[in-house]
Design a protein around this motif. Structure first.
Motif, PDB file in Angstrom:
ATOM      1  N   GLU A 155     -17.409   4.673 -62.165  1.00 34.30           N
ATOM      2  CA  GLU A 155     -16.941   3.972 -60.978  1.00 34.30           C
ATOM      3  C   GLU A 155     -15.513   3.461 -61.150  1.00 34.30           C
ATOM      4  N   ASP A 156     -15.165   3.004 -62.356  1.00 37.32           N
ATOM      5  CA  ASP A 156     -13.786   2.585 -62.598  1.00 37.32           C
ATOM      6  C   ASP A 156     -12.827   3.754 -62.425  1.00 37.32           C
ATOM      7  N   MET A 157     -13.256   4.933 -62.879  1.00 38.88           N
ATOM      8  CA  MET A 157     -12.413   6.116 -62.712  1.00 38.88           C
ATOM      9  C   MET A 157     -12.311   6.502 -61.238  1.00 38.88           C
ATOM     10  N   CYS A 158     -13.388   6.335 -60.499  1.00 35.82           N
ATOM     11  CA  CYS A 158     -13.351   6.616 -59.056  1.00 35.82           C
ATOM     12  C   CYS A 158     -12.291   5.767 -58.367  1.00 35.82           C
ATOM     13  N   ALA A 159     -12.203   4.505 -58.761  1.00 40.54           N
ATOM     14  CA  ALA A 159     -11.189   3.627 -58.164  1.00 40.54           C
ATOM     15  C   ALA A 159      -9.785   4.173 -58.435  1.00 40.54           C
ATOM     16  N   GLN A 160      -9.545   4.609 -59.663  1.00 39.11           N
ATOM     17  CA  GLN A 160      -8.230   5.174 -59.987  1.00 39.11           C
ATOM     18  C   GLN A 160      -7.940   6.415 -59.147  1.00 39.11           C
ATOM     19  N   MET A 161      -8.920   7.299 -59.051  1.00 41.43           N
ATOM     20  CA  MET A 161      -8.721   8.556 -58.326  1.00 41.43           C
ATOM     21  C   MET A 161      -8.550   8.314 -56.826  1.00 41.43           C
ATOM     22  N   TYR A 162      -9.240   7.323 -56.299  1.00 44.43           N
ATOM     23  CA  TYR A 162      -9.114   6.987 -54.874  1.00 44.43           C
ATOM     24  C   TYR A 162      -7.694   6.531 -54.561  1.00 44.43           C
ATOM     25  N   TYR A 163      -7.173   5.649 -55.395  1.00 47.76           N
ATOM     26  CA  TYR A 163      -5.834   5.117 -55.138  1.00 47.76           C
ATOM     27  C   TYR A 163      -4.745   6.145 -55.435  1.00 47.76           C
ATOM     28  N   ALA A 222     -20.449  17.132 -61.561  1.00 52.47           N
ATOM     29  CA  ALA A 222     -20.918  17.508 -60.226  1.00 52.47           C
ATOM     30  C   ALA A 222     -20.720  16.381 -59.224  1.00 52.47           C
ATOM     31  N   VAL A 223     -20.908  15.139 -59.680  1.00 53.56           N
ATOM     32  CA  VAL A 223     -20.703  13.986 -58.800  1.00 53.56           C
ATOM     33  C   VAL A 223     -19.211  13.801 -58.527  1.00 53.56           C
ATOM     34  N   MET A 224     -18.389  13.903 -59.564  1.00 52.37           N
ATOM     35  CA  MET A 224     -16.948  13.729 -59.381  1.00 52.37           C
ATOM     36  C   MET A 224     -16.382  14.829 -58.479  1.00 52.37           C
ATOM     37  N   SER A 225     -16.854  16.065 -58.669  1.00 49.32           N
ATOM     38  CA  SER A 225     -16.373  17.167 -57.826  1.00 49.32           C
ATOM     39  C   SER A 225     -16.741  16.944 -56.373  1.00 49.32           C
ATOM     40  N   GLU A 226     -17.909  16.365 -56.141  1.00 46.52           N
ATOM     41  CA  GLU A 226     -18.317  16.069 -54.765  1.00 46.52           C
ATOM     42  C   GLU A 226     -17.393  15.028 -54.155  1.00 46.52           C
ATOM     43  N   LEU A 227     -17.024  14.051 -54.930  1.00 53.97           N
ATOM     44  CA  LEU A 227     -16.098  13.030 -54.453  1.00 53.97           C
ATOM     45  C   LEU A 227     -14.713  13.614 -54.167  1.00 53.97           C
ATOM     46  N   PHE A 228     -14.345  14.655 -54.905  1.00 49.00           N
ATOM     47  CA  PHE A 228     -13.063  15.321 -54.687  1.00 49.00           C
ATOM     48  C   PHE A 228     -13.140  16.326 -53.539  1.00 49.00           C
ATOM     49  N   GLY A 229     -14.364  16.557 -53.010  1.00 46.70           N
ATOM     50  CA  GLY A 229     -14.533  17.518 -51.927  1.00 46.70           C
ATOM     51  C   GLY A 229     -14.411  18.964 -52.386  1.00 46.70           C
ATOM     52  N   VAL A 262     -16.276  11.264 -68.717  1.00 49.04           N
ATOM     53  CA  VAL A 262     -15.657  10.948 -67.427  1.00 49.04           C
ATOM     54  C   VAL A 262     -14.299  11.647 -67.292  1.00 49.04           C
ATOM     55  N   GLU A 263     -13.515  11.667 -68.367  1.00 46.56           N
ATOM     56  CA  GLU A 263     -12.224  12.360 -68.329  1.00 46.56           C
ATOM     57  C   GLU A 263     -12.428  13.849 -68.048  1.00 46.56           C
ATOM     58  N   GLU A 264     -13.433  14.439 -68.696  1.00 48.77           N
ATOM     59  CA  GLU A 264     -13.718  15.856 -68.482  1.00 48.77           C
ATOM     60  C   GLU A 264     -14.168  16.104 -67.053  1.00 48.77           C
ATOM     61  N   ALA A 265     -14.922  15.170 -66.484  1.00 45.38           N
ATOM     62  CA  ALA A 265     -15.385  15.308 -65.103  1.00 45.38           C
ATOM     63  C   ALA A 265     -14.199  15.336 -64.136  1.00 45.38           C
ATOM     64  N   VAL A 266     -13.210  14.501 -64.394  1.00 49.15           N
ATOM     65  CA  VAL A 266     -12.023  14.464 -63.540  1.00 49.15           C
ATOM     66  C   VAL A 266     -11.238  15.772 -63.657  1.00 49.15           C
ATOM     67  N   GLU A 267     -11.051  16.233 -64.875  1.00 48.60           N
ATOM     68  CA  GLU A 267     -10.315  17.490 -65.077  1.00 48.60           C
ATOM     69  C   GLU A 267     -11.027  18.654 -64.397  1.00 48.60           C
ATOM     70  N   PHE A 268     -12.352  18.687 -64.535  1.00 52.47           N
ATOM     71  CA  PHE A 268     -13.141  19.752 -63.914  1.00 52.47           C
ATOM     72  C   PHE A 268     -13.024  19.705 -62.393  1.00 52.47           C
TER      73      PHE A 268
END
Length: 437
Positions: free
Chosen positions: A106-114, A164-171, A386-392
């Protein structure tokens, strides 16, 4: 677990006149006027329900109550079990890892959102991890969960991969819904995550239907091994909505294998729970429909876990639903678009000091269940996940235009597919006059 931390009551008899209301000086939702109890007492109390002798007694039994037996009847085979503790080392490490995953994600989601990687409303779960972990890590894969718009961590706890969750958030197409769900609509057939729902209350009927399916398969189709349980997660604001009452009634009437989990974080967007409901003690609504009602400290994963064990076991045994109110707190605003200016800073500080992850870490270290080095290793591992999820997610492709109308119509030929058998949205003229997709 102290009686103040957890209460469990059965439906009251028709001639019962005495009430169990709190005195004004012990109001449940005035954290700044009370002294919080110790996060992890040395032992806990097992919650048990008395078994009535008749159908009428089952529906209108006398009130009961937490029974104070230390939970040590069934000692795990693990050689790391300590008789006065609630968990083994292996269980503690699993709980800690799951909670760290939820918080870090969730902390990473905040970074990616902003940074503009996510769009729309994104609702984070920081502070409420003890509820998701305490309940979901007790489930089997075949068990179902239904979530809300604050659904990322529920999906993670149920086993949906972080990428899979992070990719969904990235659309992106590699998301658990191929990029079509986004933040508020996590779904996974493989993991029996039946969705997050943007409108409050709309997931509760879906959960009730899933529980009905389990009962139908077992009792009508005679699938004797179908003991699947459903968890319905929702917030305090939902508990004044019609679907909540209707589904409690049906679940109790048909003795469905479901647990209704209220994540009472005390605020419905900017509306204080105390201002929005006539009786703020939500757990009392359970007995009105013939099911047990339980209140538990939702900032304490071990207390949540003990209550969850009994509620899930009751459902699996065919003894019907339970309403569990977990009193918790979100550490961020309602969503990342919320400046969070309505809550009193002293209230936020009070709950921040009761961080459920910090409390579990303290409990495990003080009771020699884990060393600081072991817990640090878990934190480092999760950071890498989490870092790998963002990169993926960042490197994954966006959905093609042809995916727009998939999963929208049961028979898309009536609108989505043209006479030539191709999707109409593939025609370059399809989106003329509209915003670029």
């Amino acid at each position: 677990m102290t009686a103040a931390a957890t209460k469990i009551i059965q439906p009251l008899p028709l001639n019962f006149t005495n009430t169990t209301a709190r005195s004004p000086d012990k109001a449940l939702f005035h954290p700044l006027k009370t002294t919080p109890s110790s996060s992890f007492p040395a032992s806990t109390h097992k919650l048990r329900l008395t078994k009535p002798n008749s159908t009428l007694a089952r529906r209108r039994s006398t009130a009961v109550f937490a029974v104070s037996d230390v939970v040590q009847e069934k000692k795990p085979k693990s050689n790391t079990f300590h008789p006065n503790l609630l968990i083994t080392k292996e269980e503690g490490l699993e709980l800690y890892e799951d909670m760290i995953l939820g918080r870090s994600f969730e902390d990473m989601c905040a970074q990616m959102y902003y940074r503009g990687k996510m769009f729309g409303f994104v609702h984070l779960y920081n502070g409420q991890e003890a509820v998701s972990t305490g309940f979901i890590k007790l489930l089997k894969n075949e068990d179902c969960i239904v979530s809300t718009y604050r659904d990322h961590v529920h999906a993670l706890s149920k086993g949906v991969p972080a990428r899979a969750v992070m990719s969904e958030l990235f659309g992106k197409t590699t998301g658990c819904c191929r990029g079509q769900g986004g933040s508020m609509h996590m779904f996974s057939k493989e993991h029996n995550v039946l969705g997050g729902f943007a409108f409050i209350g709309e997931g509760i009927p879906v959960a009730t239907g899933a529980a009905f399916t389990s009962k139908y398969r077992r009792e009508v189709l005679k699938e004797g091994d179908c003991d699947h349980v459903t968890l319905a997660f929702f917030g305090d604001g939902t508990c004044n909505n019609g679907q909540f009452f209707e589904c409690l009634n049906m679940a109790a009437l048909w003795k469905l294998p479901i647990v209704f989990v209220v994540e009472n974080n005390l605020w419905a967007i900017g509306m204080s729970h105390l201002r929005a409901t006539s009786d703020p003690e939500i757990w009392k609504k359970g007995p009105a429909f013939g099911m047990p009602g339980v209140h538990v400290d939702g900032m304490d994963v071990l207390k949540v876990r003990e209550v969850a064990k009994e509620a899930i076991s009751r459902a699996r045994r065919g003894e019907g639903p339970t309403l569990v109110e977990c009193e918790t707190y979100r550490f961020r605003g309602h969503s990342l678009a919320d400046p969070d200016e309505l809550r009193d800073p002293s209230e936020k500080a009070h709950y921040a000091a009761r961080d459920p992850i910090t409390a579990l870490k303290k409990y495990m270290v003080e009771n020699n269940l884990a060393s600081e080095a072991e817990l640090k290793a878990i934190e480092k591992k999760i950071d890498e996940v989490v870092e790998e999820a963002v990169e993926f997610a960042d490197s994954s492709p966006h959905p093609g235009r042809s995916q727009l109308l998939e999963n929208v119509f049961a028979d898309p030929r009536g609108f989505g597919i043209g006479p030539d058998g191709k999707y109409r949205c593939e025609d370059p003229k399809f989106t003329e006059g509209t915003a670029h997709v």
